[in-house]
Design a protein around this motif. Structure first.
Motif, PDB file in Angstrom:
ATOM      1  N   UNK A 153       0.038   3.144  -2.120  1.00 56.16           N
ATOM      2  CA  UNK A 153      -0.302   4.516  -2.479  1.00 56.16           C
ATOM      3  C   UNK A 153       0.466   4.880  -3.751  1.00 56.16           C
ATOM      4  N   UNK A 154      -0.132   5.661  -4.655  1.00 55.08           N
ATOM      5  CA  UNK A 154      -1.330   6.483  -4.471  1.00 55.08           C
ATOM      6  C   UNK A 154      -2.639   5.792  -4.822  1.00 55.08           C
ATOM      7  N   UNK A 155      -2.655   4.488  -5.086  1.00 56.15           N
ATOM      8  CA  UNK A 155      -3.879   3.815  -5.524  1.00 56.15           C
ATOM      9  C   UNK A 155      -4.861   3.577  -4.386  1.00 56.15           C
ATOM     10  N   UNK A 156      -4.371   3.221  -3.218  1.00 60.03           N
ATOM     11  CA  UNK A 156      -5.234   2.909  -2.077  1.00 60.03           C
ATOM     12  C   UNK A 156      -5.261   4.065  -1.088  1.00 60.03           C
ATOM     13  N   UNK A 157      -6.404   4.241  -0.428  1.00 62.47           N
ATOM     14  CA  UNK A 157      -6.506   5.220   0.653  1.00 62.47           C
ATOM     15  C   UNK A 157      -6.169   4.545   1.978  1.00 62.47           C
ATOM     16  N   UNK A 158      -5.306   5.180   2.758  1.00 64.96           N
ATOM     17  CA  UNK A 158      -4.931   4.657   4.066  1.00 64.96           C
ATOM     18  C   UNK A 158      -5.671   5.366   5.187  1.00 64.96           C
ATOM     19  N   UNK A 159      -6.662   6.173   4.866  1.00 63.42           N
ATOM     20  CA  UNK A 159      -7.390   6.957   5.872  1.00 63.42           C
ATOM     21  C   UNK A 159      -8.053   6.040   6.900  1.00 63.42           C
ATOM     22  N   UNK A 160      -7.833   6.324   8.160  1.00 63.60           N
ATOM     23  CA  UNK A 160      -8.439   5.552   9.239  1.00 63.60           C
ATOM     24  C   UNK A 160      -7.662   4.321   9.654  1.00 63.60           C
ATOM     25  N   UNK A 161      -6.513   4.071   9.005  1.00 63.36           N
ATOM     26  CA  UNK A 161      -5.712   2.907   9.326  1.00 63.36           C
ATOM     27  C   UNK A 161      -4.340   3.330   9.854  1.00 63.36           C
ATOM     28  N   UNK A 162      -3.682   2.416  10.558  1.00 63.91           N
ATOM     29  CA  UNK A 162      -2.266   2.566  10.872  1.00 63.91           C
ATOM     30  C   UNK A 162      -1.471   1.841   9.795  1.00 63.91           C
ATOM     31  N   UNK A 163      -0.236   2.290   9.551  1.00 62.31           N
ATOM     32  CA  UNK A 163       0.537   1.674   8.471  1.00 62.31           C
ATOM     33  C   UNK A 163       2.024   1.873   8.683  1.00 62.31           C
ATOM     34  N   UNK A 164       2.805   1.014   8.019  1.00 63.38           N
ATOM     35  CA  UNK A 164       4.263   1.111   7.980  1.00 63.38           C
ATOM     36  C   UNK A 164       4.694   0.961   6.523  1.00 63.38           C
ATOM     37  N   UNK A 165       5.545   1.860   6.039  1.00 63.25           N
ATOM     38  CA  UNK A 165       6.061   1.751   4.675  1.00 63.25           C
ATOM     39  C   UNK A 165       7.024   0.573   4.568  1.00 63.25           C
ATOM     40  N   UNK A 166       6.944  -0.144   3.452  1.00 60.04           N
ATOM     41  CA  UNK A 166       7.819  -1.290   3.244  1.00 60.04           C
ATOM     42  C   UNK A 166       8.742  -1.129   2.043  1.00 60.04           C
ATOM     43  N   UNK A 167       8.247  -0.566   0.931  1.00 61.61           N
ATOM     44  CA  UNK A 167       9.105  -0.382  -0.237  1.00 61.61           C
ATOM     45  C   UNK A 167       8.474   0.642  -1.172  1.00 61.61           C
ATOM     46  N   UNK A 168       9.310   1.270  -2.007  1.00 63.41           N
ATOM     47  CA  UNK A 168       8.841   2.201  -3.033  1.00 63.41           C
ATOM     48  C   UNK A 168       9.464   1.800  -4.364  1.00 63.41           C
ATOM     49  N   UNK A 169       8.683   1.856  -5.423  1.00 54.53           N
ATOM     50  CA  UNK A 169       9.151   1.435  -6.733  1.00 54.53           C
ATOM     51  C   UNK A 169       8.519   2.293  -7.823  1.00 54.53           C
TER      52      UNK A 169
END
Length: 284
Positions: A153-169
């Motif tokens: 994100x912000x390039x991909x939409x995560x709508x409808x999925x489960x997710x876990x954050x891994x890193x920010x840069x």
């Protein structure tokens, strides 16, 4: 109302995509008259008009727009069910392997760390890494080509999925090393938005390219070549430094939004192997 067949959905989606019966028939490899009859029969059974036909061509009605959206989702779900069932049964390779979609060329360090950590877990399943183009991971998850993906994100939409954050840069501008901007310590988005001799590259989204003077690119190798030749520039996450050539320079873009990498999977997944991979990712 009878159940709509997948064949009918494919026919309708082809016409809705082309907005032309002749081109849709060519795309499907059938004659135009049976395609027209199939759409008319579908409209009669549904009791609605899906397409407005006139001398100027074909246009979607409000009902047609709904079927376009829902029909794509239905065909994706059918394809996903088939692909994941075959994988679970070992029809296309090792039984219960997990297919992980990643953007080609990015996040080498994070990806290697994840794969090494998971491989060390007892009973770890085989992981097939599937390189993808920019913003293709969402479609791969929906139609079953992939079971899990690294998305940003912000390039991909995560709508409808489960997710876990891994890193920010942060993000960097990737420029020809010989360009005057490459000598700057930092840049802002305005600095690279309208450089006459260095237009921003354009990536496809939903099979179409945004307007602009920059070259159309479809993969990382093509982009790297054009930047090295002094024809374009691009803004990428900081981790893109791992694939730069000597002819490239990376300059931090101070006002570009941060990019967060997530590990993402379909919310309804019940795969034990996938659950193990997610647990590993959560601990990194």
């Amino acid at each position: 109302m009878d159940t709509v067949e997948t064949r009918e959905l494919r026919y309708f989606l082809a016409v809705a995509g082309e907005l032309h019966f002749g081109r849709a028939a060519d795309r499907l490899g059938i004659a135009q008259p049976p395609l027209s009859r199939a759409i008319q029969q579908l409209e009669r059974r549904l009791g609605v008009t899906l397409l407005e036909r006139n001398r100027r061509g074909v246009a979607l009605t409000g009902a047609g727009e709904v079927l376009l959206r829902e029909g794509r989702a239905a065909l994706d779900a059918t394809a996903a069910a088939v692909r994941r069932t075959r994988r679970a049964g070992g029809a296309d390779g090792p039984r219960d392997r997990v297919v992980l979609a990643v953007k080609a060329g990015a996040f080498h360090e994070l990806l290697n760390k994840l794969l090494d950590a998971y491989a060390a877990e007892p009973g770890a399943a085989a992981i097939e890494v599937l390189p993808s183009g920019l913003c293709e991971q969402e479609g791969m998850l929906r139609d079953g080509r992939a079971d899990v993906a690294l998305m940003h994100t912000p390039f991909n939409s995560l709508a409808g999925f489960d997710s876990v954050e891994m890193m920010t840069e942060g993000q960097v501008a990737i420029l020809p090393a010989s360009h005057p901007l490459a000598r700057r310590k930092t840049l802002c988005l305005a600095d690279i938005a309208d450089v006459p001799d260095l237009p921003l590259a354009r990536w496809p989204r939903d099979d179409t390219y945004p307007p602009g003077p920059g070259p159309e690119v479809s993969d990382q190798t093509q982009l790297a070549q054009l930047i090295a030749l002094g024809r374009t520039t691009a803004v990428f996450p900081e981790s893109a430094r791992t694939w730069l050539w000597d002819e490239h320079a990376a300059v931090p873009v101070r006002d570009a939004p941060p990019v967060t990498t997530h590990i993402v999977w379909p919310a309804h997944s019940r795969s034990r192997a996938l659950a193990g991979l997610i647990r590993t990712a959560s601990r990194l």
